[in-house]
Each structure stands twice: as structure tokens, then as C-alpha cells.
Design an enzyme around this catalytic site. Structure first.
Site, PDB file in Angstrom:
ATOM      1  N   TYR A 212     -16.794  15.180  22.553  1.00 47.91           N
ATOM      2  CA  TYR A 212     -15.485  15.004  21.904  1.00 47.91           C
ATOM      3  C   TYR A 212     -15.285  16.090  20.827  1.00 47.91           C
ATOM      4  CZ  TYR A 212     -11.890  13.269  18.821  1.00 47.91           C
ATOM      5  OH  TYR A 212     -10.760  13.189  18.041  1.00 47.91           O
ATOM      6  N   SER A 274      -6.572  11.902   9.350  1.00 46.73           N
ATOM      7  CA  SER A 274      -6.374  12.111  10.786  1.00 46.73           C
ATOM      8  C   SER A 274      -5.342  11.108  11.301  1.00 46.73           C
ATOM      9  CB  SER A 274      -7.689  11.881  11.520  1.00 46.73           C
ATOM     10  OG  SER A 274      -8.733  12.523  10.833  1.00 46.73           O
ATOM     11  N   CYS A 276      -2.157  10.845  10.719  1.00 46.07           N
ATOM     12  CA  CYS A 276      -1.157  10.375   9.752  1.00 46.07           C
ATOM     13  C   CYS A 276      -0.032  11.391   9.584  1.00 46.07           C
ATOM     14  CB  CYS A 276      -1.799  10.067   8.413  1.00 46.07           C
ATOM     15  SG  CYS A 276      -2.875   8.614   8.483  1.00 46.07           S
ATOM     16  N   GLY A 277       0.136  12.281  10.557  1.00 44.26           N
ATOM     17  CA  GLY A 277       1.347  13.096  10.562  1.00 44.26           C
ATOM     18  C   GLY A 277       1.199  14.546  10.168  1.00 44.26           C
ATOM     19  N   ASN A 535      11.424  13.325   6.941  1.00 45.08           N
ATOM     20  CA  ASN A 535      10.486  13.632   5.856  1.00 45.08           C
ATOM     21  C   ASN A 535      10.850  14.926   5.125  1.00 45.08           C
ATOM     22  OD1 ASN A 535       9.120  11.341   6.547  1.00 45.08           O
ATOM     23  ND2 ASN A 535       7.559  12.387   7.773  1.00 45.08           N
TER      24      ASN A 535
HETATM   25  C1  OXD Z   1      -8.980  15.740  13.828  1.00 47.63           C
HETATM   26  C2  OXD Z   1      -9.445  14.674  12.933  1.00 47.63           C
HETATM   27  O1  OXD Z   1      -9.228  15.675  15.032  1.00 47.63           O
HETATM   28  O2  OXD Z   1      -9.181  14.799  11.727  1.00 47.63           O
HETATM   29  O3  OXD Z   1      -8.377  16.698  13.337  1.00 47.63           O
HETATM   30  O4  OXD Z   1     -10.075  13.713  13.386  1.00 47.63           O
HETATM   31 MN    MN Z   2      -8.203  16.580  11.178  1.00 46.09          MN
END
Ligand code: OXD
Ligand code: MN
Length: 642
Positions: A212, A274, A276-277, A535
Site C-alpha cells: 500500500y 488524511s 479531510c480535503g 470553501n
Molecule cells: C496519504 C495519507 O495517503 O495521508 O496521503 O494517508
Molecule cells: Mn497525506
């Protein structure tokens, strides 16, 4: 002298063609991991195209319709236990647990190496070990650092190619004596033996049993945010006066974008947790009264930079070359410029970095034309004659299925495809950071926007930024999330607080800091604020406040705009005037408990977490200025809620 190994002649001769200063390390890793072959990633597209073709042949990648997405666009599924970051397996390995601090998991370096040596032993048998160069920050940026990731995952190589300025890696590595090293193996994907480990003193990271992105793409979180974050801390601690050049001084979990008002541009960094926009705000389009102004994109996740000599402001770059975005919710409404990037890929980008790689969406087969679908895209679930759909687990489904796309399904794409990408994106000096937005996900307490009365107050509020869980990491709970950076601060959080408090001493013209919260909910759990394109109306109010045009109101949590400072005419989801008035101020009930909650949190930072502290680093005293701000906050809340 070349160390004794059992490597084949073919592997030996490949390693011998690497720059001299990295050969011993690669040899040692190959000796331990025992790959069948070693391949150096050159940075040229034809080699990546070959890997993509191999992934397609093996069934790991499905090629998506070229007429829809352009060339080299793929779909992949991950193991169902490997879909997010795993914070409790993310470890900082330092001699002294105080250096890791109370929020990080900690291990003694020698012990962790011992454990990892066993896991890495033979992990690449039957596989190829790829030697992949990368660069954080645009290659010609004064802050660029090149490094090398070893990996047995061709998928990781293809993702890195789209994200990490790989083409420029060897050019810089030739000249860079000390280089960061990351060894990654997807191993067996075992959850129990999954580790994402950092050895800051050695500039070395080892990550195993995950494929991942957040666990496996070294230049992103592992090196880019965590280890460069430590370098930035050390550099800024060394710095005694603003015009001293110490290299990179700041790395933050921030999107980077701007608003072009025609006669002036304002650059914003947005530190939101992460999911949250960050990507939305960096790639959205202003609407309503702001529609005439252009939003320009510079980055969506991590920035790095330093104070510019003689200027006094912070200049920053996006440290990445691509995006690793969450697709659920990606739509013309949320982030139109990303959708445009997908609809109108630039041929020169597809030929070079390649097209998007989607992971874990719904795969749609429409009479042989393959595409993807995700929830909240604004498009109905595809159905009809000749259409077959498969969920992220590979099961054939229809619209009624509960399991469709995975909630943290991602797309990796080169940022060059984003049509409003600003040309300053690769400016070697970076761009001035005018405003830092610090946000969280708070359904009751935090106002839509607020501005602290002083720098120290801003740092205190940012340290106590609250956020509710998202799917980007496994098993999260509501928590305080300092500067939206909690999972990525690889050193003691007290030093992080001090570093932020010291910014004005090193940066005479620091960015203005505002707190934002797009996520207040009503008693039925519905979001109150329209969010997304609306926003930018809030950001416009911030710019007006900065310009001294509007006088904001005092609240315990900072200055807040009056309802008339935010134009809400013609909002799509119609936040009412009454609702706006409600979310512009902190909720009084929530404020009362916030004082005690924050006190508990600061005590945890100073003395260790009350629950779940096992295996973590050790705390140390917080700067007194944070406690002073807390006392002042407490008094203001008492008066406000009396
Ligand atoms: C991302 C995370 O993938 O903050 O950027 O999890
Ligand atoms: Mn991130």
C-alpha cells in the site's frame, strides 16, 4: 574490498554498474533478500512500460480503455488486508526513546534490525529486486534530495515513476555522497509481520509485508515526510539568524495551492489530516462570488522549504511529482481539476510518466471497454446491456451490492496532467507561503474559520487540532492531531511544538495561520457547511481579514468572521444564514469540555499517553509557552461560557 557474498555473477555485475558509493549497501541487501535478479531502474519510460506490460500479463494490472483515459492507465486490486497505513506498525528506531516521543512507536535500532533481518532473509526469492532512484522536491529545487529505494514490487516501481521525480534520480545521486536508503519488500503481505521502520541516524528505512502506498512508497511518507522532517528539525535548530542558509527547514503534511486574484496571488498551505480535503482544496474550482478567480494547484500532500534570504518569508515546494488521491468522493463538484486531468490526459505525460493507476475501485466492463467507477463520483452505478461490474474484491456485483469500491481506494497520477498546475510548481526557489490553514474534522466544536491573536496562540491551537477518524489508516479513533501531522512527525512532539514556536525567530515574515473546519454537523449528523467550492469563499474572508478590511469577532478559540463577511449567495446545498451564524462560532457546550480535554492531551504529550502508551517513545516537557497559552484559553472559555 568487495564483501563476501553468494550472489550470482549476473547480480554482481549489475551491482557493479551502480555508482561506487552505493554498491556495498545494495550488495548487502541483495545478499539478505536473495532475489533471483537485480534490475536498475534507469528513469527511462520504456523500461516502465515493460514492467506495466508484465504486470498486465500476470493479471495484476488491467489495462483501462485508452479512448477514455489515454495510454497506460491501469486498474489493480490490493490484498484485502492491505488497504491503508498501519500506524501501530510504524516505528521510529532511535537509541533514546525520547527522540521518538510519546506519539510514535519506538524500538531500539539494533533490536529492530535483528527482527527485520529475519523477515527480510530470503524475502525476494523468485523475484527481482529493483533499484529505484527518487527525488524529493522538484529535481532542480535547492531542497531536492535524491535517494534509492530497493523493492521487489513492480507495482511500487510504476507508482514511484508517477510520483517521485524518478527520471532525475541518478543525475543527482551521482553527486550526492550520503543518500537515503529504503528497502521494501511486499513479503508475504502478512499483517502480523508488517513493519514500516525508520532509522533516522542511518538515513535508512525498512518496510515489509505491505504494498500500500502509504506503507510502501518510500519518498512519500516514510522518507519524504518523516525523515526529511527530522532533517528540517535539525537544520532549524542549528539556525541562529534568519539569513543563515541551513538547507531545508520545514516539511509539513500540507497541500499547496493558490488563488489568483488577477492583480495578486495568494499561496496557501493546507494542513488537513488524511482524507479531510487537501486534494479537494488544491484541485477545486471557486464558485459563486469567487468564480472569477482562478485556483491554481501546486501540490496536494507534502511541502518542504525554507526561509528565503533577504526576503524573510517561507518558500516551499511540493515535494512530490504525482498524486496518490482517494477516489471516493472525487467528482466535478469536489475537485474538478482532477476530473479534467482524468478526462483530458496530456499525451506527452502519458508517454512519459504514464497514465493513472487506479486501485480498488469498481471495475466496469462495457462490451470489452474497461473503466472504473467509484462512489460519490456524481455518476450513477453503471448498468445496462453488455455491462458487467466487479467490486474491489473481484466479485461480480450489481447496483444493490453493499461492497463496491473500497473506502480508501486510490488513484496514482502524475501531477503534470492537472490542467491548473501552476508553472511555479517546479520553481527551484519554491513559492512564498502566505497563509497556512490548519484543519481537522470536528462535528461540534471548531468554527468554520478562526485566527489566533498571536503566533504562540496559533501554535497552541494547532497542537490541539482535533480530528475524527477516516479510512486512510487502520483502526483510527477521534484524536488530537497536531498540525494534521500526527502520523508523520518522526521525532518528539515537544520539539515539534518548540520548532513551530520558534518559526518567527527564523522567519521574520511567517505565513498567517488560520484554523478551518468544514465538517460541523447538525443534531441529525448532516454536514452544515456546503464545503468544496464554497470553501474558497471562506478563504476570501481570510484574505480580507489579513488586508484589514473586515474586523473579526473575539472568541476563546480565536477571531472569527461575522456572518456578513462570508457571502453565501447561491450555495449549492444552501447553508442558511442561521446555520452560518452557528458554525462561525465555537459551540459553547463543546468548548466547556474542550478545556479539560486539552489539558488531558497536553499532559499526555508531557507524560505519555494514558492508554496505548506501550511500545511508544518517551515524552518530555512541553514548552512553557504552550502551557501559558492553555491557561489563557481556559480563562477565555470560563468568561465566554459563564
Ligand atoms: C496519504 C495519507 O495517503 O495521508 O496521503 O494517508
Ligand atoms: Mn497525506
Amino acid at each position: 574490498m568487495t564483501p563476501q557474498t553468494t550472489l550470482s555473477d549476473a547480480i554482481e555485475s549489475t551491482i557493479a554498474s551502480l555508482p561506487q558509493h552505493m554498491q556495498d549497501w545494495v550488495r548487502k541487501e541483495a545478499d539478505l533478500c536473495k532475489p533471483d535478479s537485480v534490475e536498475i531502474i534507469t528513469g527511462k519510460a520504456d523500461q516502465i512500460i515493460r514492467l506495466e506490460n508484465e504486470l498486465e500479463t500476470s493479471g495484476a494490472y488491467t489495462r483501462l480503455d485508452e479512448d477514455v483515459y489515454g495510454k497506460r492507465c491501469f486498474y489493480a486490486r490490493s490484498d484485502k488486508n492491505d488497504v491503508a497505513r498501519v500506524e501501530e506498525r510504524t516505528v521510529i528506531c532511535t537509541e533514546d526513546p525520547v527522540d521518538a516521543g510519546p506519539l510514535n512507536f519506538w524500538a531500539n535500532p539494533e533490536e529492530m534490525h535483528g527482527k527485520l533481518d529475519k523477515l527480510f532473509d530470503g524475502t525476494m526469492k523468485g523475484r527481482t529486486m529493483y533499484v529505484v532512484p527518487f527525488v524529493t522536491n522538484p529535481a532542480d529545487s535547492q531542497f531536492a534530495t535524491a535517494g534509492v529505494q530497493l523493492t521487489d514490487s513492480a507495482n511500487v516501481v510504476c507508482n514511484l515513476y508517477r510520483m517521485s521525480n524518478l527520471q532525475d534520480g541518478w543525475r543527482i545521486l551521482e553527486k550526492q555522497a550520503r543518500f537515503p536508503r529504503i528497502t521494501h519488500s511486499y513479503g508475504t503481505l502478512s499483517k502480523e509481520d508488517r513493519w514500516i521502520t525508520h532509522f533516522p541516524k542511518e538515513l535508512y528505512c525498512r518496510t515489509i509485508n505491505s504494498d500500500y502506498g502509504g506503507n510502501a512508497l518510500g519518498p512519500k511518507k516514510i522518507f519524504g515526510l518523516r525523515l526529511v522532517g527530522i532533517q528540517a528539525l535539525e537544520n532549524s535548530q542549528k539556525k541562529s539568524q534568519p539569513d543563515e542558509d541551513v538547507g531545508i527547514e520545514l516539511v509539513e503534511h500540507m497541500a499547496l495551492f493558490g488563488i489568483d486574484y488577477g492583480d495578486r496571488r495568494v499561496q496557501f498551505g493546507a494542513a488537513f489530516p488524511s482524507m479531510c480535503g487537501k486534494t479537494n482544496i488544491a484541485t477545486g474550482v471557486a464558485e459563486g462570488p469567487m468564480a472569477q478567480y482562478k485556483v491554481f494547484t501546486l501540490g496536494d500532500d507534502i511541502i518542504g522549504g525554507a526561509t528565503k534570504k533577504g526576503d524573510g518569508r517561507l518558500y516551499v515546494n511540493n515535494i512530490e511529482a504525482g498524486m496518490f488521491g482517494v477516489t471516493r468522493g472525487m467528482s466535478d463538484f469536489a475537485n474538478k481539476m482532477l476530473m479534467e486531468a482524468l478526462r483530458n490526459p496530456k499525451p506527452e505525460v502519458q508517454d512519459c510518466e504514464g497514465g493513472p493507476i487506479f486501485t480498488n475501485q469498481v471495475l466496469v466492463d462495457n462490451n470489452g471497454s474497461k473503466r472504473v467507477w467509484w462512489s460519490e463520483s456524481g455518476e450513477d452505478f453503471p448498468q445496462g446491456d453488455g455491462i458487467t461490474t466487479y467490486n474491489w474484491l473481484g466479485e461480480q456485483i450489481d447496483a444493490s451490492a453493499e461492497e463496491k469500491d473500497q473506502k480508501n481506494a486510490r488513484v496514482t497520477m502524475p501531477i503534470r496532467n492537472v490542467p491548473n498546475l501552476d508553472s511555479d510548481y517546479s520553481n527551484s526557489d519554491g513559492v512564498p507561503l502566505d497563509v497556512a490553514l490548519i484543519g481537522g474534522r470536528s462535528s461540534k466544536l471548531h468554527p468554520l474559520i478562526s485566527r489566533a491573536r498571536s503566533w504562540n496562540e496559533a501554535v497552541y491551537h494547532a497542537l490541539c487540532q482535533f480530528s475524527e477518524p477516516t479510512a486512510a489508516a487502520v483502526g483510527q479513533k477521534p484524536r488530537y492531531d497536531p498540525m494534521a501531522n500526527r502520523p508523520f512527525i518522526a521525532f518528539n512532539v515537544s520539539d515539534y511544538a518548540q520548532k513551530w514556536l520558534d518559526i518567527p525567530k527564523k522567519t521574520p515574515k511567517p505565513p498567517a495561520v488560520f484554523s478551518v473546519n468544514w465538517f460541523r454537523r447538525d443534531d441529525d449528523g448532516n454536514f452544515i457547511w456546503d464545503g468544496f467550492g464554497a470553501n474558497y469563499r471562506v478563504l476570501d474572508a481570510a484574505v480580507r481579514q489579513l488586508d484589514g478590511k473586515d474586523a473579526w469577532l473575539e472568541t476563546p478559540i480565536g477571531l472569527v468572521p461575522k456572518p456578513e463577511h462570508i457571502d453565501i449567495s447561491g450555495l449549492k446545498y444552501t447553508t442558511t444564514n442561521e446555520q452560518l451564524a452557528e458554525i462561525l462560532v465555537p459551540n459553547k457546550e463543546a468548548l466547556k469540555s474542550e478545556v479539560a480535554n486539552r489539558e488531558g492531551w497536553l499532559n499526555e504529550l508531557e507524560n505519555g499517553l494514558e492508554t496505548g502508551s506501550e511500545g511508544r517513545g518517551a515524552p518530555k516537557k512541553l514548552p512553557q509557552a504552550i502551557w501559558d497559552e492553555h491557561e489563557a484559553f481556559k480563562k477565555r472559555v470560563e468568561e465566554y461560557t459563564a
